[in-house]
Write a protein that holds these residues in place. Sequence first.
Motif, PDB file in Angstrom:
ATOM      1  N   CYS A 140      21.810 -36.833 -19.213  1.00 41.02           N
ATOM      2  CA  CYS A 140      22.883 -37.817 -19.102  1.00 41.02           C
ATOM      3  C   CYS A 140      22.459 -39.099 -19.818  1.00 41.02           C
ATOM      4  CB  CYS A 140      23.183 -38.115 -17.637  1.00 41.02           C
ATOM      5  SG  CYS A 140      23.609 -36.647 -16.672  1.00 41.02           S
ATOM      6  N   ASP A 141      23.342 -39.652 -20.636  1.00 38.60           N
ATOM      7  CA  ASP A 141      22.932 -40.782 -21.471  1.00 38.60           C
ATOM      8  C   ASP A 141      22.875 -42.112 -20.724  1.00 38.60           C
ATOM      9  OD1 ASP A 141      25.609 -41.487 -21.221  1.00 38.60           O
ATOM     10  OD2 ASP A 141      26.114 -41.102 -23.314  1.00 38.60           O
ATOM     11  N   TYR A 142      23.261 -42.108 -19.448  1.00 34.32           N
ATOM     12  CA  TYR A 142      23.197 -43.330 -18.651  1.00 34.32           C
ATOM     13  C   TYR A 142      21.973 -43.351 -17.727  1.00 34.32           C
ATOM     14  CZ  TYR A 142      25.714 -39.868 -15.863  1.00 34.32           C
ATOM     15  OH  TYR A 142      26.104 -38.706 -15.246  1.00 34.32           O
ATOM     16  N   CYS A 143      21.081 -42.379 -17.854  1.00 35.12           N
ATOM     17  CA  CYS A 143      19.936 -42.254 -16.955  1.00 35.12           C
ATOM     18  C   CYS A 143      18.652 -42.705 -17.646  1.00 35.12           C
ATOM     19  CB  CYS A 143      19.781 -40.805 -16.485  1.00 35.12           C
ATOM     20  SG  CYS A 143      18.388 -40.547 -15.360  1.00 35.12           S
ATOM     21  N   ALA A 144      17.916 -43.622 -17.002  1.00 35.12           N
ATOM     22  CA  ALA A 144      16.633 -44.092 -17.519  1.00 35.12           C
ATOM     23  C   ALA A 144      15.451 -43.433 -16.825  1.00 35.12           C
ATOM     24  CB  ALA A 144      16.544 -45.612 -17.348  1.00 35.12           C
ATOM     25  N   PHE A 145      15.728 -42.466 -15.967  1.00 36.28           N
ATOM     26  CA  PHE A 145      14.705 -41.914 -15.079  1.00 36.28           C
ATOM     27  C   PHE A 145      14.092 -40.610 -15.576  1.00 36.28           C
ATOM     28  CE2 PHE A 145      13.965 -39.114 -11.288  1.00 36.28           C
ATOM     29  CZ  PHE A 145      12.821 -39.739 -10.826  1.00 36.28           C
ATOM     30  N   TYR A 146      14.894 -39.755 -16.201  1.00 37.32           N
ATOM     31  CA  TYR A 146      14.461 -38.374 -16.398  1.00 37.32           C
ATOM     32  C   TYR A 146      13.440 -38.229 -17.517  1.00 37.32           C
ATOM     33  CZ  TYR A 146      17.330 -37.721 -20.650  1.00 37.32           C
ATOM     34  OH  TYR A 146      17.852 -37.804 -21.919  1.00 37.32           O
ATOM     35  N   ARG A 147      12.684 -37.122 -17.407  1.00 33.80           N
ATOM     36  CA  ARG A 147      11.827 -36.643 -18.482  1.00 33.80           C
ATOM     37  C   ARG A 147      12.186 -35.187 -18.732  1.00 33.80           C
ATOM     38  NH1 ARG A 147      11.349 -41.181 -18.564  1.00 33.80           N
ATOM     39  NH2 ARG A 147       9.497 -42.517 -18.553  1.00 33.80           N
ATOM     40  N   LEU A 148      12.215 -34.799 -19.993  1.00 34.09           N
ATOM     41  CA  LEU A 148      12.446 -33.401 -20.333  1.00 34.09           C
ATOM     42  C   LEU A 148      11.187 -32.593 -20.008  1.00 34.09           C
ATOM     43  CD1 LEU A 148      14.295 -33.845 -23.738  1.00 34.09           C
ATOM     44  CD2 LEU A 148      15.307 -33.102 -21.570  1.00 34.09           C
ATOM     45  N   PRO A 149      11.334 -31.277 -19.803  1.00 36.72           N
ATOM     46  CA  PRO A 149      10.159 -30.467 -19.451  1.00 36.72           C
ATOM     47  C   PRO A 149       8.995 -30.595 -20.431  1.00 36.72           C
ATOM     48  CG  PRO A 149      12.164 -29.217 -19.086  1.00 36.72           C
ATOM     49  CD  PRO A 149      12.585 -30.497 -19.751  1.00 36.72           C
ATOM     50  N   SER A 150       9.276 -30.893 -21.697  1.00 35.93           N
ATOM     51  CA  SER A 150       8.224 -30.977 -22.710  1.00 35.93           C
ATOM     52  C   SER A 150       7.603 -32.366 -22.819  1.00 35.93           C
ATOM     53  CB  SER A 150       8.798 -30.591 -24.070  1.00 35.93           C
ATOM     54  OG  SER A 150       9.880 -31.459 -24.420  1.00 35.93           O
ATOM     55  N   GLN A 151       8.139 -33.346 -22.107  1.00 38.89           N
ATOM     56  CA  GLN A 151       7.664 -34.718 -22.252  1.00 38.89           C
ATOM     57  C   GLN A 151       6.548 -35.048 -21.266  1.00 38.89           C
ATOM     58  OE1 GLN A 151      11.530 -36.759 -21.802  1.00 38.89           O
ATOM     59  NE2 GLN A 151      11.264 -37.530 -23.887  1.00 38.89           N
ATOM     60  N   ALA A 173      11.824 -25.558 -13.653  1.00 39.87           N
ATOM     61  CA  ALA A 173      10.595 -24.948 -13.142  1.00 39.87           C
ATOM     62  C   ALA A 173      10.602 -24.807 -11.629  1.00 39.87           C
ATOM     63  CB  ALA A 173       9.384 -25.777 -13.577  1.00 39.87           C
ATOM     64  N   LEU A 174      11.586 -25.394 -10.952  1.00 37.34           N
ATOM     65  CA  LEU A 174      11.601 -25.368  -9.489  1.00 37.34           C
ATOM     66  C   LEU A 174      12.577 -24.307  -8.988  1.00 37.34           C
ATOM     67  CD1 LEU A 174      11.488 -29.148  -8.496  1.00 37.34           C
ATOM     68  CD2 LEU A 174       9.611 -27.497  -8.669  1.00 37.34           C
ATOM     69  N   PRO A 175      12.103 -23.300  -8.289  1.00 33.30           N
ATOM     70  CA  PRO A 175      12.982 -22.270  -7.747  1.00 33.30           C
ATOM     71  C   PRO A 175      13.661 -22.768  -6.468  1.00 33.30           C
ATOM     72  CG  PRO A 175      10.745 -21.787  -7.110  1.00 33.30           C
ATOM     73  CD  PRO A 175      10.673 -23.002  -8.004  1.00 33.30           C
ATOM     74  N   LEU A 176      14.642 -22.032  -6.039  1.00 35.70           N
ATOM     75  CA  LEU A 176      15.353 -22.376  -4.806  1.00 35.70           C
ATOM     76  C   LEU A 176      14.390 -22.444  -3.620  1.00 35.70           C
ATOM     77  CD1 LEU A 176      18.241 -22.871  -3.664  1.00 35.70           C
ATOM     78  CD2 LEU A 176      18.342 -20.422  -3.177  1.00 35.70           C
ATOM     79  N   ALA A 177      13.373 -21.597  -3.621  1.00 33.31           N
ATOM     80  CA  ALA A 177      12.417 -21.565  -2.516  1.00 33.31           C
ATOM     81  C   ALA A 177      11.689 -22.895  -2.350  1.00 33.31           C
ATOM     82  CB  ALA A 177      11.403 -20.444  -2.726  1.00 33.31           C
ATOM     83  N   TYR A 178      11.453 -23.620  -3.444  1.00 33.21           N
ATOM     84  CA  TYR A 178      10.809 -24.934  -3.333  1.00 33.21           C
ATOM     85  C   TYR A 178      11.614 -25.827  -2.405  1.00 33.21           C
ATOM     86  CZ  TYR A 178       9.654 -29.764  -4.613  1.00 33.21           C
ATOM     87  OH  TYR A 178       9.328 -31.107  -4.568  1.00 33.21           O
ATOM     88  N   TYR A 179      12.918 -25.840  -2.582  1.00 32.17           N
ATOM     89  CA  TYR A 179      13.786 -26.707  -1.809  1.00 32.17           C
ATOM     90  C   TYR A 179      13.918 -26.214  -0.371  1.00 32.17           C
ATOM     91  CZ  TYR A 179      15.041 -28.380  -6.454  1.00 32.17           C
ATOM     92  OH  TYR A 179      14.982 -28.898  -7.714  1.00 32.17           O
TER      93      TYR A 179
END
Length: 356
Positions: free
Chosen positions: A68-79, A114-120
């Motif tokens: 989302c272009d309004y988010c300053a929080f996220y990192r992509l999996p490769s970052q 990378a997070l499966p449903l079981a994590y949650y």
Amino acid sequence: MDINEIRTKVAARQRITPEDAAYLWQNATNEELQALASQVRDRFHPAGSCTYMIMRIINYTNVCVAQCDYCAFYRLPSQDGGYVMQQAEVFAKLDELLQLGGDLAAFNGGFNPALPLAYYCDLFAAIRARYGDSLEFYALTIAEFMYLADHARLSYPETAQRFKAAGVRWITGGGSEILTEDFRRRHSKFKYTVAQYFEAQTAIVAAGLKTTATMVIGFDETLAERLEHLERTRQFQDQTNGLASFLCWTYKPYFTQIGGIEITTQEYLRHLALSRIYLDNVPRIRTSVLTQNERALEGLLYGADDFDLPIEDEVTQKAGATIDLHFDKILAYARTLGFTPTYRHVPQPEPVCSQV
């Protein structure tokens, strides 16, 4: 159309239309909006009363592929800089919340492949087992719920039942921002459509879980888009009666891809009043201390009746929000405005509208 016609409608508990709402936005004074919003508010809550909670938003991961272009929080999996919290880290944050007098946590992360449903499910079951009813938690936003359902190749009803079995009671309306298809195409093309959003929320309510409505303003949305969001929210509540509250906050533009200029608190307050008048079937309207700080309490004059005192939210803090832990000062400001704040525990039954 004039203001007196709308006053008559509101006094008779008749619904305002999008055209009425547009007229109010463009022509009503602040005082007129305050009076109309307070009139609707008083159907649900005693005049001069307000409630609050002390809460913490736990951002359990910052890895997200929604972009989302309004988010300053996220990192992509490769970052670099991506993280995932383990249960011990979450427990430490919950323990601190309780020590500060709070008893509500909300979880907000992202679309982490990378997070499966079981994590949650394991995390939420562990929280319920460890803390019981000493605190409540908003397990996920609807947007995260939808991603997890798709990632696990489960239907929304099946996913809702999985979370319910793990001790989840709440999945909130986060991830809505502005609920129009055009807005989502402009800013969050990898998120879900509006139709899918409400399909998921309907399944959440049908499973016996509780949910809320949210809205974020101050991007590039038009008045028509704001009103479409309110109309869709009102229709959903008509169909399900599943929304415990409506929370609106403002976009923080700092360090985001699209940037921009933050809207004024006065614009926020006017929108809050319009929301209270329009959402005549939602019992609780919440004002955002997280994004408006102490001045959010002025929302009580514009139809709001409830607010959070947050101790953490990395998502909005990364985009420029600041958090004030001087809770006594904030509560004192509510009193100077003529309101008596009372702490609200989440399990408390929600007020019921006597008549639309």
